[in-house]
Enzyme design. Structure first.
Site, PDB file in Angstrom:
ATOM      1  N   ASN A  37       0.792  -1.206  -0.373  1.00  0.00           N
ATOM      2  CA  ASN A  37      -0.303   0.074   0.179  1.00  0.00           C
ATOM      3  C   ASN A  37       0.903   1.424  -0.178  1.00  0.00           C
ATOM      4  OD1 ASN A  37      -2.701   1.524  -0.154  1.00  0.00           O
ATOM      5  ND2 ASN A  37      -3.141   0.714   1.945  1.00  0.00           N
ATOM      6  N   ARG A 147     -13.621  -5.734  15.696  1.00  0.00           N
ATOM      7  CA  ARG A 147     -12.344  -4.515  16.132  1.00  0.00           C
ATOM      8  C   ARG A 147     -13.174  -3.481  16.260  1.00  0.00           C
ATOM      9  NH1 ARG A 147      -7.383  -2.208  12.286  1.00  0.00           N
ATOM     10  NH2 ARG A 147      -9.404  -0.670  12.044  1.00  0.00           N
ATOM     11  N   TYR A 159      -6.383   7.517  12.670  1.00  0.00           N
ATOM     12  CA  TYR A 159      -6.512   5.998  12.488  1.00  0.00           C
ATOM     13  C   TYR A 159      -7.667   5.203  12.297  1.00  0.00           C
ATOM     14  CZ  TYR A 159      -5.087   1.148  11.447  1.00  0.00           C
ATOM     15  OH  TYR A 159      -5.853  -0.291  11.630  1.00  0.00           O
ATOM     16  N   ASP A 211      -6.869  -1.592  18.121  1.00  0.00           N
ATOM     17  CA  ASP A 211      -5.458  -1.574  17.046  1.00  0.00           C
ATOM     18  C   ASP A 211      -4.958  -0.315  17.685  1.00  0.00           C
ATOM     19  OD1 ASP A 211      -3.975  -1.320  15.793  1.00  0.00           O
ATOM     20  OD2 ASP A 211      -4.354  -1.756  13.918  1.00  0.00           O
ATOM     21  N   HIS A 213      -2.388   0.962  16.820  1.00  0.00           N
ATOM     22  CA  HIS A 213      -1.361   1.580  15.271  1.00  0.00           C
ATOM     23  C   HIS A 213      -0.163   2.275  16.024  1.00  0.00           C
ATOM     24  CE1 HIS A 213      -1.908   2.470  10.699  1.00  0.00           C
ATOM     25  NE2 HIS A 213      -2.059   0.950  11.263  1.00  0.00           N
ATOM     26  N   GLU A 237      -3.940  -5.044  19.447  1.00  0.00           N
ATOM     27  CA  GLU A 237      -2.499  -4.980  18.787  1.00  0.00           C
ATOM     28  C   GLU A 237      -1.357  -3.658  18.421  1.00  0.00           C
ATOM     29  OE1 GLU A 237      -4.971  -5.232  15.149  1.00  0.00           O
ATOM     30  OE2 GLU A 237      -3.276  -4.405  13.686  1.00  0.00           O
ATOM     31  N   GLU A 263       1.807  -7.211  10.953  1.00  0.00           N
ATOM     32  CA  GLU A 263       1.358  -6.562  10.129  1.00  0.00           C
ATOM     33  C   GLU A 263       2.885  -5.621   9.092  1.00  0.00           C
ATOM     34  OE1 GLU A 263      -1.462  -3.994  11.389  1.00  0.00           O
ATOM     35  OE2 GLU A 263      -1.253  -2.262  10.462  1.00  0.00           O
ATOM     36  N   ARG A 284       1.095 -11.635  13.396  1.00  0.00           N
ATOM     37  CA  ARG A 284       0.409 -10.902  12.609  1.00  0.00           C
ATOM     38  C   ARG A 284       0.241 -11.150  11.214  1.00  0.00           C
ATOM     39  NH1 ARG A 284      -4.552  -9.010  11.896  1.00  0.00           N
ATOM     40  NH2 ARG A 284      -4.296  -6.823  11.281  1.00  0.00           N
ATOM     41  N   HIS A 313      -2.818 -10.370   8.595  1.00  0.00           N
ATOM     42  CA  HIS A 313      -3.230  -9.093   8.536  1.00  0.00           C
ATOM     43  C   HIS A 313      -4.113  -9.595   7.332  1.00  0.00           C
ATOM     44  CE1 HIS A 313      -2.142  -5.023   7.288  1.00  0.00           C
ATOM     45  NE2 HIS A 313      -3.277  -4.623   7.586  1.00  0.00           N
ATOM     46  N   GLU A 340      -7.926 -11.832  10.216  1.00  0.00           N
ATOM     47  CA  GLU A 340      -8.507 -10.500   9.915  1.00  0.00           C
ATOM     48  C   GLU A 340      -9.331 -10.379   8.235  1.00  0.00           C
ATOM     49  OE1 GLU A 340      -5.762  -7.233   9.204  1.00  0.00           O
ATOM     50  OE2 GLU A 340      -7.109  -5.412   9.750  1.00  0.00           O
ATOM     51  N   TRP A 403       2.374   7.033  12.052  1.00  0.00           N
ATOM     52  CA  TRP A 403       0.819   7.047  11.491  1.00  0.00           C
ATOM     53  C   TRP A 403       0.562   5.337  11.955  1.00  0.00           C
ATOM     54  CZ3 TRP A 403      -1.458   3.493   8.371  1.00  0.00           C
ATOM     55  CH2 TRP A 403      -3.033   3.911   7.785  1.00  0.00           C
TER      56      TRP A 403
HETATM   57  C1  GCO Z   1      -5.141  -3.761  10.039  1.00  0.00           C
HETATM   58  C2  GCO Z   1      -3.888  -2.046   9.671  1.00  0.00           C
HETATM   59  C3  GCO Z   1      -4.562  -1.193   8.615  1.00  0.00           C
HETATM   60  C4  GCO Z   1      -2.896  -0.400   8.072  1.00  0.00           C
HETATM   61  C5  GCO Z   1      -2.761  -1.057   6.389  1.00  0.00           C
HETATM   62  C6  GCO Z   1      -1.477   0.002   6.117  1.00  0.00           C
HETATM   63  O1  GCO Z   1      -5.308  -3.722  11.540  1.00  0.00           O
HETATM   64  O2  GCO Z   1      -5.847  -3.992   9.257  1.00  0.00           O
HETATM   65  O3  GCO Z   1      -3.943  -1.579  10.489  1.00  0.00           O
HETATM   66  O4  GCO Z   1      -5.787  -1.044   8.546  1.00  0.00           O
HETATM   67  O5  GCO Z   1      -3.075   0.508   8.212  1.00  0.00           O
HETATM   68  O6  GCO Z   1      -3.324  -2.127   5.819  1.00  0.00           O
HETATM   69  O7  GCO Z   1      -2.063  -0.203   4.604  1.00  0.00           O
HETATM   70 MG    MG Z   2      -3.404  -3.113  12.751  1.00  0.00          MG
END
Ligand code: GCO
Ligand code: MG
Length: 403
Positions: A37, A147, A159, A211, A213, A237, A263, A284, A313, A340, A403
């Protein structure tokens, strides 16, 4: 059997996807997901310029050797670009082998360890009440694991929260990365209230996930984990920046809230310490960014030794090909935890017709040979790539943050 050709299909049916199609002299082809991504072009170039030329003429059955050839043979190992490129090839080779032997990939990985796979989806809203509404909606669809993310009072954009009426999609397809603002104190005050309310409203049977993040320090994560214990999370997470493996020691000493991470990892070395010291409960990593089914099997086996489960992920920025590859792996291993699953917009589903399906909280695989996903190249061609960026994040004083 010989590989005669390999080519890339880069398209944007709702969002960008990079797919490799590997063709053979027996007319069988395999598909792999190479989407990273916001950095799609880098993986496409790595494949096109460096890996594809070495694939032509190879026997697609030699999956382990081809994997090692690209991993060790580059000299420059690891990293998301390299490993996503190798991962896409690996997936496509398993797909070819399954089709050639007329069996689903899970049969090549050891066979079915279960009949169906628990999955979790996302519920998010700008306010606590919006979020509660979304949780109710997802439960109505049959989800047993959700989630929960919500806007935080005092923070404008955050986020995990969708634009009103839209599915959550962080990569913006026009212009440069947009900027979000972050305030850890506000977040830490709000999240326990959010999860308390969700637990009180929906009862004790629902599996709840959240999450962070990567936005906390170890001591902040420890505090959050401790405060959330009462709400019995399935997992918390990505509390801290994933590079800091030893940071999890501190979190672990303070809380029994189950922890998930991985992830953004791409090799076994990113999670070795976390697994062998039993600092996490769920790993993950996913098939595409983790270098393919071949290394993911090894990671799952390492994790099994230490009673760590998988939770691949599966955000919608990996294509249905990657999701299918995760499902074949999940079905075959003993230490599967959860998958997920956000679902995809209709257009994405049309471009990637697939055999797996969702029903009342679980994902199922059919007995289609290979991975059981195809690509409609004509439709894909009508939706060309558009540059997109993930957002960046700043503290309220302007400092650049995770982020
Ligand atoms: C999740 C992830 C995603 C990421 C995304 C970035 O737990 O699914 O945190 O939301 O932010 O895959 O490209
Ligand atoms: Mg995540």
């Amino acid at each position: 059997m010989k590989i005669t050709n390999a080519r890339l299909i880069v398209c944007s049916p709702g969002r960008n996807f990079v797919t490799i199609k590997i063709e053979t002299d027996e007319g069988i082809y395999g598909l792999g997901d190479a989407t990273l991504n916001g950095r799609e072009g880098a993986v496409a170039s790595y494949l096109q310029d460096h890996l594809i030329p070495c694939l032509i003429g190879r026997n697609p059955f030699d999956i382990e050797d081809i994997w090692q050839y690209f991993y060790k043979g580059a000299y420059w190992r690891r990293g998301p670009v390299t490993m996503s490129a190798i991962g896409a090839i690996d997936m496509a080779l398993w797909d070819i082998k399954g089709k050639a032997l007329q069996t689903p990939v899970y049969n090549l990985l050891g066979g079915k360890s279960r009949q169906r796979m628990l999955c979790y989806t996302h519920a998010n809203g700008r306010t606590l009440d919006d979020t509660l509404e979304k949780v109710a909606e997802k439960m109505e669809m049959g989800f047993e694991a959700i989630r929960v993310q919500s806007g935080v009072p005092g923070l404008e954009k955050i986020y995990g929260v969708a634009e009103k009426g839209k599915a959550y999609e962080p990569a913006i397809r026009d212009g440069l990365p947009y900027e979000e603002t972050w305030d850890t104190a506000k977040y830490l005050r709000f999240v326990p209230k959010l999860l308390e309310k969700v637990r009180d409203t929906f009862g004790e049977d629902l599996h709840l996930l959240h999450d962070s993040h990567h936005r906390l320090t170890p001591v902040e994560a420890a505090r959050l984990g401790k405060e959330l214990e009462a709400y019995d999370l399935f997992w918390l997470e990505d509390t801290i920046a994933a590079e800091l493996q030893q940071g999890f020691r501190l979190i672990r000493q303070h809380t029994t809230t189950p922890l998930a991470v991985g992830e953004v990892f791409n090799t076994i070395f990113d999670c070795q310490q976390l697994i062998t010291e039993q600092l996490i409960d769920y790993i993950r990593m996913t098939v595409s960014h983790g270098g393919g089914i071949t290394p993911m099997q090894k990671i799952a086996s390492l994790a099994e030794l230490y009673q760590v489960k998988t939770g691949c992920h599966g955000a919608s920025d990996m294509s249905p090909i990657c999701l299918a590859a995760c499902l074949h792996l999940n079905l075959s291993i003993n230490n599967f935890g959860i998958q997920e699953y956000m679902g995809y917009p209709d257009l994405t589903e049309e471009v990637f017709p697939h055999g797996y399906y969702f029903e009342r909280g679980f994902l199922y695989l059919t007995d289609q040979p290979g991975l059981g996903v195809d690509i409609d190249e004509d439709l894909a061609a009508k939706h060309p790539y558009q540059q997109a960026y993930l957002p960046v994040n700043r503290l309220t004083d302007g400092t650049l943050y995770n982020w």
